[in-house]
Structure formats: structure tokens, C-alpha cells
Design a protein around this motif. Structure first.
Motif, mmCIF file in Angstrom:
data_model
loop_
_atom_site.group_PDB
_atom_site.id
_atom_site.type_symbol
_atom_site.label_atom_id
_atom_site.label_comp_id
_atom_site.label_asym_id
_atom_site.label_seq_id
_atom_site.Cartn_x
_atom_site.Cartn_y
_atom_site.Cartn_z
ATOM 1 N N ALA A 147 0.761 -1.230 0.009
ATOM 2 C CA ALA A 147 -0.013 0.114 -0.197
ATOM 3 C C ALA A 147 1.023 1.256 -0.114
ATOM 4 O O ALA A 147 0.512 2.273 -0.784
ATOM 5 N N VAL A 148 1.820 1.359 0.742
ATOM 6 C CA VAL A 148 2.850 2.514 0.811
ATOM 7 C C VAL A 148 3.694 2.536 -0.464
ATOM 8 O O VAL A 148 3.549 3.687 -1.145
ATOM 9 N N LEU A 149 4.027 1.737 -0.960
ATOM 10 C CA LEU A 149 4.785 1.939 -2.345
ATOM 11 C C LEU A 149 3.586 2.328 -3.398
ATOM 12 O O LEU A 149 3.943 3.038 -4.273
ATOM 13 N N LEU A 150 2.669 1.606 -3.490
ATOM 14 C CA LEU A 150 1.789 1.969 -4.446
ATOM 15 C C LEU A 150 1.184 3.457 -4.409
ATOM 16 O O LEU A 150 1.158 4.245 -5.482
ATOM 17 N N ILE A 151 1.002 3.849 -3.080
ATOM 18 C CA ILE A 151 0.628 5.446 -2.929
ATOM 19 C C ILE A 151 1.686 6.222 -3.318
ATOM 20 O O ILE A 151 1.444 7.143 -3.848
ATOM 21 N N PHE A 152 2.999 5.837 -2.967
ATOM 22 C CA PHE A 152 3.916 6.547 -3.394
ATOM 23 C C PHE A 152 4.391 6.901 -4.777
ATOM 24 O O PHE A 152 4.653 7.783 -5.372
ATOM 25 N N VAL A 153 3.974 5.769 -5.699
ATOM 26 C CA VAL A 153 4.220 5.788 -6.875
ATOM 27 C C VAL A 153 3.367 6.561 -7.604
ATOM 28 O O VAL A 153 3.276 7.498 -8.577
ATOM 29 N N ALA A 154 1.996 6.337 -7.170
ATOM 30 C CA ALA A 154 1.015 7.050 -7.664
ATOM 31 C C ALA A 154 0.987 8.830 -7.503
ATOM 32 O O ALA A 154 0.580 9.527 -8.274
ATOM 33 N N LEU A 176 -2.931 4.743 -13.603
ATOM 34 C CA LEU A 176 -2.862 4.301 -12.380
ATOM 35 C C LEU A 176 -4.269 4.775 -11.735
ATOM 36 O O LEU A 176 -4.148 4.899 -10.629
ATOM 37 N N LEU A 177 -5.246 4.840 -12.337
ATOM 38 C CA LEU A 177 -6.503 5.184 -11.891
ATOM 39 C C LEU A 177 -6.891 3.995 -10.986
ATOM 40 O O LEU A 177 -7.843 4.098 -10.183
ATOM 41 N N TRP A 178 -6.205 2.904 -11.054
ATOM 42 C CA TRP A 178 -6.877 1.646 -10.158
ATOM 43 C C TRP A 178 -6.035 1.827 -8.852
ATOM 44 O O TRP A 178 -6.508 1.104 -7.888
ATOM 45 N N ALA A 179 -5.191 2.762 -8.533
ATOM 46 C CA ALA A 179 -4.407 2.771 -7.514
ATOM 47 C C ALA A 179 -4.953 3.015 -6.371
ATOM 48 O O ALA A 179 -4.808 2.306 -5.243
ATOM 49 N N GLN A 180 -5.900 4.010 -6.292
ATOM 50 C CA GLN A 180 -6.783 4.405 -5.249
ATOM 51 C C GLN A 180 -7.801 3.051 -4.654
ATOM 52 O O GLN A 180 -7.644 2.890 -3.521
ATOM 53 N N TYR A 226 -8.636 -1.450 -0.706
ATOM 54 C CA TYR A 226 -8.682 -2.880 -0.467
ATOM 55 C C TYR A 226 -7.660 -3.483 0.380
ATOM 56 O O TYR A 226 -7.870 -4.325 1.223
ATOM 57 N N LEU A 227 -6.500 -3.071 0.065
ATOM 58 C CA LEU A 227 -5.347 -3.523 0.901
ATOM 59 C C LEU A 227 -5.548 -2.922 2.493
ATOM 60 O O LEU A 227 -5.183 -3.769 3.411
ATOM 61 N N PHE A 228 -5.776 -1.859 2.539
ATOM 62 C CA PHE A 228 -6.085 -1.406 3.800
ATOM 63 C C PHE A 228 -7.111 -1.885 4.525
ATOM 64 O O PHE A 228 -7.001 -2.159 5.858
ATOM 65 N N VAL A 229 -8.279 -2.473 3.707
ATOM 66 C CA VAL A 229 -9.300 -2.934 4.503
ATOM 67 C C VAL A 229 -8.834 -4.360 4.971
ATOM 68 O O VAL A 229 -9.128 -4.842 6.183
ATOM 69 N N VAL A 251 -18.228 -7.095 -10.232
ATOM 70 C CA VAL A 251 -16.878 -6.903 -10.292
ATOM 71 C C VAL A 251 -16.661 -5.531 -9.465
ATOM 72 O O VAL A 251 -17.622 -4.538 -9.577
ATOM 73 N N SER A 252 -15.508 -4.954 -9.327
ATOM 74 C CA SER A 252 -15.044 -3.540 -8.792
ATOM 75 C C SER A 252 -15.193 -2.523 -10.022
ATOM 76 O O SER A 252 -14.881 -3.150 -11.111
ATOM 77 N N ALA A 253 -14.939 -1.552 -9.632
ATOM 78 C CA ALA A 253 -15.247 -0.446 -10.771
ATOM 79 C C ALA A 253 -13.844 -0.208 -11.529
ATOM 80 O O ALA A 253 -13.875 -0.218 -12.845
ATOM 81 N N ASP A 254 -12.693 -0.209 -11.094
ATOM 82 C CA ASP A 254 -11.605 0.163 -11.581
ATOM 83 C C ASP A 254 -10.718 -1.182 -11.967
ATOM 84 O O ASP A 254 -10.293 -1.418 -12.866
#
Length: 211
Positions: free
Chosen positions: A21-28, A69-73, A78-81, A147-150
Motif C-alpha cells: 500500500a505504501v509503495l503504491l501510494i508513493f508511485v501514484a 494508475l487510475l486503479w491505484a486508489q 482494498y489493501l487497507f481493508v 466486479v469492482s469499478a476500476d
């Protein structure tokens, strides 16, 4: 052996989710700000007649914008859940959940023992009910094509965190209950300062014994 593997899996799984989650947020975030900076650089280089720099900035801008990276958020949510549900079970295991113990400390040892047993059993019962209801809900969702949106992944995979995490949390409550009944010890979090003090005291005692 099983409990040791379960503990290691729990810790590794939570750590993996947190790092991802941290890496994905950083890259986004880097991608988002890079687009803005490169756009400003293209405008500045055009205004000042730097054709070479403008061409390089425009090429970099197209490359960065092309990264989707529209799917990143959605994935981070989901990762935090999943991390929250399994982190709650980990909190029960190590005793870091906040509890109100005014009544427990106000009564005698016999009643204190009974209240702790009731509290742990109530926690196990509640999480078992949540796991059961969550499992039925996930089973119903799995029968559909939602299915999920993104990410467009099956929604039941996302909601699976509720019964899975609650079931593990129920097991941790029962584990703490059995330990308390057998030994009278209740798992509690040890602050880092106390842990360091105990370590230093142990080292001093060992050095004194050698002397």
C-alpha cells in the motif's frame, strides 16, 4: 508448530499489505506530480525557446501520462481493508487493543477472573457471529458477476476480508481465553520503554553475575 506458522504468516501478510500500500501510494503520488511538473516544463521551455529541452520534456510527459494508475486508489482501499481486519486479529494476539478496565480493577481477584473470562468469550462470540454473517454475505456475492469499478476483480474477493479476518480474530480470542484459564495470564502490550529497561536490567544482571 501450527501456531508458530500461523503467527509468522499473520505478521508477514500484514507487513506485505502495508508495504504494498505504501509503495503504491508513493508511485501514484509521484506520477501525479510528475505530470504537472513536466507540463510546466514544456510550457516554460516553449516560452523561452529551448526546443531541445521542450522535446525531451514533451517525450517524458507522454511517457508518464501513458502510465495508467487510475486503479491505484481502489487497490489501496482494498489493501487497507484486509490489513485492518488481520491487524485486529494481531492486536488480540499481542494485547494492544484499548480496553476499559475500571470495573475489572475495582473488584476482587475472583470476580476479576470471571469478568476477564466473560470479556474474552464475548469477543470470541461476537467475532464468530460477524464471521458467519460475513461468510453468508460473501457466498451470496460470489453467486453474482459483480466486479469492482476500476480493477474489475470479483467483489467477493474484497469482502472475503470480513469473514477471514473475523474468524482469525475469533481464534485469537479463544487462544487468549484458554491461556488465561490455564495460567491466569492475560496478554498485554509491553511499551518499548519498559522492554528496553528490562533488557538493560537483564544485561546488567548478567554482567554482575560474571563479575
Amino acid at each position: 508448530m501450527f501456531l508458530r506458522l500461523l503467527d509468522r504468516f499473520e505478521e508477514a501478510f500484514i507487513s506485505l499489505l502495508m508495504v504494498a500500500a505504501v509503495l503504491l501510494i508513493f508511485v501514484a503520488v509521484c506520477q501525479r506530480y510528475s505530470v504537472s511538473l513536466l507540463a510546466d516544463l514544456v510550457s516554460w521551455s516553449r516560452a523561452n525557446g529551448h526546443e531541445t529541452l521542450m522535446g525531451m520534456a514533451r517525450s517524458a510527459y507522454r511517457s508518464v501520462v501513458g502510465v495508467n494508475l487510475l486503479w491505484a486508489q481502489e487497490l489501496c482501499i482494498y489493501l487497507f481493508v484486509w490489513m485492518a481486519k488481520f491487524g485486529a486479529a494481531y492486536g488480540v494476539r499481542v494485547g494492544i487493543h484499548v480496553g476499559v478496565d475500571v470495573l475489572v480493577n475495582a473488584v476482587g481477584p475472583r470476580w476479576r477472573h470471571l469478568l476477564v473470562v466473560i470479556s474474552l468469550f464475548a469477543g470470541a462470540l461476537f467475532t464468530a457471529i460477524v464471521a458467519w454473517i460475513g461468510g453468508k454475505f460473501v457466498y451470496g456475492i460470489a453467486q453474482t458477476a459483480q466486479v469492482s469499478a476500476d480493477l474489475e476483480v470479483p467483489v467477493w474477493i474484497v469482502y472475503l476480508a470480513v469473514p477471514a479476518g473475523s474468524l482469525l480474530m475469533c481464534f485469537r480470542f479463544l487462544q487468549a481465553l484458554v491461556r488465561f484459564v490455564q495460567t491466569g495470564e492475560l496478554v498485554h502490550h509491553q511499551p518499548a520503554a519498559d522492554l528496553v529497561a528490562e533488557t538493560e536490567q537483564g544485561l546488567a544482571e548478567n554482567q554482575g553475575a560474571r563479575a
